[in-house]
Write a protein that holds these residues in place. Structure first.
Motif, PDB file in Angstrom:
ATOM      1  N   GLY A   1       0.836  -1.197   0.000  1.00 47.31           N
ATOM      2  CA  GLY A   1       0.000   0.000   0.000  1.00 47.31           C
ATOM      3  C   GLY A   1       0.876   1.255   0.000  1.00 47.31           C
ATOM      4  O   GLY A   1       2.005   1.225  -0.488  1.00 47.31           O
ATOM      5  N   PHE A   2       0.363   2.352   0.589  1.00 46.31           N
ATOM      6  CA  PHE A   2       1.092   3.628   0.497  1.00 46.31           C
ATOM      7  C   PHE A   2       1.963   3.911   1.725  1.00 46.31           C
ATOM      8  O   PHE A   2       2.685   4.905   1.759  1.00 46.31           O
ATOM      9  CB  PHE A   2       0.098   4.780   0.269  1.00 46.31           C
ATOM     10  N   ALA A   3       1.890   3.052   2.742  1.00 49.30           N
ATOM     11  CA  ALA A   3       2.617   3.325   3.989  1.00 49.30           C
ATOM     12  C   ALA A   3       4.126   3.558   3.792  1.00 49.30           C
ATOM     13  O   ALA A   3       4.684   4.476   4.401  1.00 49.30           O
ATOM     14  CB  ALA A   3       2.368   2.199   4.982  1.00 49.30           C
ATOM     15  N   PRO A   4       4.828   2.772   2.932  1.00 53.40           N
ATOM     16  CA  PRO A   4       6.274   2.980   2.817  1.00 53.40           C
ATOM     17  C   PRO A   4       6.652   4.384   2.352  1.00 53.40           C
ATOM     18  O   PRO A   4       7.765   4.852   2.616  1.00 53.40           O
ATOM     19  CB  PRO A   4       6.696   1.949   1.767  1.00 53.40           C
ATOM     20  N   PHE A   5       5.735   5.069   1.660  1.00 50.79           N
ATOM     21  CA  PHE A   5       6.086   6.386   1.133  1.00 50.79           C
ATOM     22  C   PHE A   5       6.181   7.444   2.226  1.00 50.79           C
ATOM     23  O   PHE A   5       6.749   8.507   2.033  1.00 50.79           O
ATOM     24  CB  PHE A   5       5.122   6.792   0.011  1.00 50.79           C
ATOM     25  N   GLN A   6       5.605   7.096   3.403  1.00 52.19           N
ATOM     26  CA  GLN A   6       5.731   7.999   4.545  1.00 52.19           C
ATOM     27  C   GLN A   6       7.219   8.123   4.912  1.00 52.19           C
ATOM     28  O   GLN A   6       7.713   9.215   5.164  1.00 52.19           O
ATOM     29  CB  GLN A   6       5.006   7.337   5.709  1.00 52.19           C
ATOM     30  N   SER A   7       7.900   6.985   4.910  1.00 55.28           N
ATOM     31  CA  SER A   7       9.314   6.982   5.255  1.00 55.28           C
ATOM     32  C   SER A   7      10.125   7.753   4.205  1.00 55.28           C
ATOM     33  O   SER A   7      11.005   8.547   4.540  1.00 55.28           O
ATOM     34  CB  SER A   7       9.779   5.536   5.345  1.00 55.28           C
TER      35      SER A   7
ATOM     36  N   PHE B   1      12.399  11.162   4.464  1.00 49.35           N
ATOM     37  CA  PHE B   1      13.775  11.264   3.956  1.00 49.35           C
ATOM     38  C   PHE B   1      13.921  12.536   3.101  1.00 49.35           C
ATOM     39  O   PHE B   1      14.901  13.279   3.231  1.00 49.35           O
ATOM     40  CB  PHE B   1      14.097  10.010   3.141  1.00 49.35           C
ATOM     41  N   ILE B   2      12.915  12.797   2.251  1.00 46.90           N
ATOM     42  CA  ILE B   2      12.975  14.007   1.407  1.00 46.90           C
ATOM     43  C   ILE B   2      13.037  15.246   2.303  1.00 46.90           C
ATOM     44  O   ILE B   2      13.858  16.141   2.096  1.00 46.90           O
ATOM     45  CB  ILE B   2      11.749  14.083   0.468  1.00 46.90           C
ATOM     46  N   VAL B   3      12.170  15.284   3.336  1.00 44.05           N
ATOM     47  CA  VAL B   3      12.160  16.454   4.235  1.00 44.05           C
ATOM     48  C   VAL B   3      13.529  16.606   4.897  1.00 44.05           C
ATOM     49  O   VAL B   3      14.095  17.712   4.958  1.00 44.05           O
ATOM     50  CB  VAL B   3      11.060  16.286   5.323  1.00 44.05           C
ATOM     51  N   ALA B   4      14.103  15.477   5.354  1.00 44.55           N
ATOM     52  CA  ALA B   4      15.392  15.551   6.048  1.00 44.55           C
ATOM     53  C   ALA B   4      16.484  16.063   5.100  1.00 44.55           C
ATOM     54  O   ALA B   4      17.282  16.942   5.468  1.00 44.55           O
ATOM     55  CB  ALA B   4      15.763  14.175   6.590  1.00 44.55           C
ATOM     56  N   VAL B   5      16.506  15.547   3.858  1.00 44.64           N
ATOM     57  CA  VAL B   5      17.552  15.983   2.915  1.00 44.64           C
ATOM     58  C   VAL B   5      17.378  17.469   2.583  1.00 44.64           C
ATOM     59  O   VAL B   5      18.351  18.236   2.576  1.00 44.64           O
ATOM     60  CB  VAL B   5      17.528  15.132   1.614  1.00 44.64           C
TER      61      VAL B   5
ATOM     62  N   TRP C   1      15.323  11.541  -8.664  1.00 37.55           N
ATOM     63  CA  TRP C   1      15.158  12.506  -9.757  1.00 37.55           C
ATOM     64  C   TRP C   1      14.880  13.907  -9.214  1.00 37.55           C
ATOM     65  O   TRP C   1      15.301  14.897  -9.794  1.00 37.55           O
ATOM     66  CB  TRP C   1      14.028  12.068 -10.685  1.00 37.55           C
ATOM     67  N   PHE C   2      14.197  14.000  -8.058  1.00 43.03           N
ATOM     68  CA  PHE C   2      13.912  15.316  -7.481  1.00 43.03           C
ATOM     69  C   PHE C   2      15.082  15.783  -6.602  1.00 43.03           C
ATOM     70  O   PHE C   2      15.556  16.920  -6.726  1.00 43.03           O
ATOM     71  CB  PHE C   2      12.611  15.250  -6.668  1.00 43.03           C
ATOM     72  N   LEU C   3      15.563  14.894  -5.734  1.00 40.84           N
ATOM     73  CA  LEU C   3      16.632  15.300  -4.813  1.00 40.84           C
ATOM     74  C   LEU C   3      17.919  15.633  -5.571  1.00 40.84           C
ATOM     75  O   LEU C   3      18.706  16.469  -5.132  1.00 40.84           O
ATOM     76  CB  LEU C   3      16.872  14.204  -3.773  1.00 40.84           C
ATOM     77  N   ASP C   4      18.121  14.999  -6.722  1.00 44.49           N
ATOM     78  CA  ASP C   4      19.305  15.293  -7.536  1.00 44.49           C
ATOM     79  C   ASP C   4      19.322  16.772  -7.943  1.00 44.49           C
ATOM     80  O   ASP C   4      20.347  17.438  -7.896  1.00 44.49           O
ATOM     81  CB  ASP C   4      19.296  14.385  -8.774  1.00 44.49           C
ATOM     82  N   ARG C   5      18.161  17.270  -8.335  1.00 47.34           N
ATOM     83  CA  ARG C   5      18.080  18.677  -8.737  1.00 47.34           C
ATOM     84  C   ARG C   5      18.493  19.584  -7.579  1.00 47.34           C
ATOM     85  O   ARG C   5      19.241  20.546  -7.755  1.00 47.34           O
ATOM     86  CB  ARG C   5      16.654  19.036  -9.155  1.00 47.34           C
ATOM     87  N   CYS C   6      17.961  19.270  -6.398  1.00 47.10           N
ATOM     88  CA  CYS C   6      18.223  20.134  -5.240  1.00 47.10           C
ATOM     89  C   CYS C   6      19.704  20.083  -4.859  1.00 47.10           C
ATOM     90  O   CYS C   6      20.321  21.108  -4.597  1.00 47.10           O
ATOM     91  CB  CYS C   6      17.369  19.704  -4.054  1.00 47.10           C
TER      92      CYS C   6
ATOM     93  N   ILE D   1      15.916   5.288  -5.878  1.00 44.09           N
ATOM     94  CA  ILE D   1      15.793   5.762  -7.273  1.00 44.09           C
ATOM     95  C   ILE D   1      14.460   6.503  -7.449  1.00 44.09           C
ATOM     96  O   ILE D   1      14.362   7.451  -8.211  1.00 44.09           O
ATOM     97  CB  ILE D   1      15.886   4.573  -8.271  1.00 44.09           C
ATOM     98  N   THR D   2      13.444   6.080  -6.684  1.00 45.12           N
ATOM     99  CA  THR D   2      12.116   6.685  -6.869  1.00 45.12           C
ATOM    100  C   THR D   2      12.081   8.163  -6.474  1.00 45.12           C
ATOM    101  O   THR D   2      11.216   8.899  -6.922  1.00 45.12           O
ATOM    102  CB  THR D   2      11.037   5.931  -6.065  1.00 45.12           C
ATOM    103  N   VAL D   3      13.008   8.600  -5.600  1.00 44.15           N
ATOM    104  CA  VAL D   3      12.993  10.026  -5.208  1.00 44.15           C
ATOM    105  C   VAL D   3      14.222  10.773  -5.713  1.00 44.15           C
ATOM    106  O   VAL D   3      14.304  11.998  -5.610  1.00 44.15           O
ATOM    107  CB  VAL D   3      12.889  10.187  -3.671  1.00 44.15           C
TER     108      VAL D   3
END
Ligand code: ASP
Length: 436
Positions: free
Chosen positions: A230-236, A240-244, A395-400, A391-393
């Motif tokens: 389901g969608f629960a893993p995306f919370q983690s 991670f995105i917020v922390a980075v 593409w966005f974090l690379d830009r930042c 890899i799923t995130v």
């Protein structure tokens, strides 16, 4: 990555002409739909085989990235040593500045990851085919291990520390030979320089093929995660995105403080003058592609001397990737938290060291950090197959992180420019240029 790919003369089909980010977003949307159709956390047993196979593209990409990591670092370091021109004293100041900034970046990353603990905010699904050891870690063993038993062994073992030792030795020697030959009016070094440049281009082109498949990997892995959990893993992953992002912002504040106290440049002018370069870095995910613009804005909009602008922008774009170093260290800690593998202080120190090396070896191209990250993970026995989930995130974090890499290069230039602005004459020239 497409910005760097000049390999094909034929017009590409329409789906290849879509920017990679758009392809990834389409892949994400389709993956969510498929994941929901396959059960969204409640899969029917009849779909089990299909769901398992969805992970195959990501597993293959990961294997390819692991295989490319060592040659990429080796040729990138050799290429930089052979082709960049660094004057003596400024070179030493530059080296100290680069090392301090990168170390600060990694410490900020580790602090934020230790405080926010993004890996504990939710569970990530465990990959099916574990790779990477969980064995006990011995920091002294790592130090003793820094000298390889055979020159090519680090390439086979994917050992980043040994690899950097080899790359630095050959880089320094080749650079020395080049200067001797130039002094004697010979040009024998040129063929070696050409071979290294060609190898560097070749590795990057192969990397381009692998990166072109990233949307497929994202599609498979996201659909599989949603179908199974389901969608629960995306919370983690969101944590991670917020922390980075938090850590990258703190690193940006550190740069502005450095500019304020270490140079004559006003931090506001630094931000507004550099905006074009930051935005280009964000939109291309490549500090190498941004480099000419970085060099330009440093001189024309911020008003630095050409010598400082070139050292920071040209050398920095090759060697200085603070955002990447921060990201690699945070990813290692995040996956350690997710897998409940406690990294002690010694191990975190190894993460600092290998992240410095991995960021130096990461070329200024999209997703390079993801490639060299495999080496950081291996050095502390973390499972590299979790990188497939990152890899799923990426593409966005690379830009930042690319924007922060460029800001780091610009900060180095400003500090090298010193506390005294260009002379009145130079200033007048600069204003003319700026108005014209
Ligand atoms: N994309 C980054 C850069 O060009 C490197 C990385 O992947 O971290 O600076």
């Amino acid at each position: 990555m497409s910005e760097l790919d000049h390999s094909s003369a034929k017009p590409k089909p329409w789906w290849q002409r879509l920017p990679l980010t758009v392809q990834i977003i389409i892949a994400l949307v389709l993956a969510v739909a498929l994941g929901i159709a396959l059960g969204a956390g409640n899969p029917s047993p009849s779909n089990a085989a299909l769901i398992q196979n969805l992970a195959i593209p990501a597993e293959l990409i990961l294997k390819a990235l692991r295989a490319l990591a060592t040659p990429l670092i080796l040729v990138a370091v050799l290429h930089t040593f052979m082709t960049t021109n660094i004057p003596g004293t400024a070179g030493r100041r530059l080296a100290v500045l680069l090392l301090t900034n990168t170390t600060v970046a990694i410490i900020i990353g580790l602090l934020v990851a230790n405080i926010l603990q993004p890996g504990t905010w939710g569970k990530l699904p465990s990959p099916d085919n574990p790779t990477g050891s969980n064995g006990n870690f011995d920091p002294w063993g790592l130090l003793k291990d820094a000298v390889p038993e055979a020159v090519l062994k680090p390439l086979v073992d994917n050992n980043v520390i040994q690899l950097i030792v080899i790359a630095l030795c050959f880089g320094i020697v080749l650079r020395g030979l080049k200067s001797e030959q130039i002094a004697q009016g010979q040009r024998g070094y040129q063929s070696i320089e050409d071979v290294i440049a060609i190898l560097f281009d070749a590795v990057i082109r192969i990397l381009n093929w692998v990166i072109a498949l990233v949307p497929l990997a994202v599609f498979g892995i996201v659909a599989k995660i949603i179908a199974e959990k389901g969608f629960a893993p995306f919370q983690s992953l969101a944590a991670f995105i917020v922390a980075v992002l938090t850590a990258l912002c703190l690193q940006g504040c550190y740069y502005l403080t450095r500019v304020k106290f270490g140079s004559w440049v006003n931090p506001i002018k630094f931000l507004t003058g550099g905006a074009d370069a930051f935005l280009t870095a964000f939109s291309t995910s490549s500090s190498t592609v941004t480099m000419p613009l970085t060099f330009e804005v440093l001189q024309t909009k911020i008003g630095l001397r050409e010598s400082s602008a070139s050292l920071g922008a040209l050398v920095g774009a090759n060697f200085n990737n603070d955002g990447t170093a921060l990201y690699e260290a945070m990813s290692a800690l995040y996956i350690a938290q997710v897998t409940e593998q406690h990294l002690n202080l010694g191990q975190q120190l190894v993460v600092v060291l290998t992240s410095i090396f991995a960021s130096v070896g990461a070329a200024g191209i999209p997703n390079a950090g993801l490639v060299t990250m495999t080496l950081v993970f291996t050095s502390v026995g973390l499972r590299t197959d979790y990188i497939a989930v990152l890899i799923t995130v990426d593409w966005f974090l690379d830009r930042c992180r690319t924007a922060i890499n460029v800001m780091g290069d610009m900060t180095v230039s400003a500090v090298l420019d010193g506390k005294r602005p260009r002379s009145q004459d130079d200033e007048a020239k600069f204003l003319d240029h700026d108005n014209g």
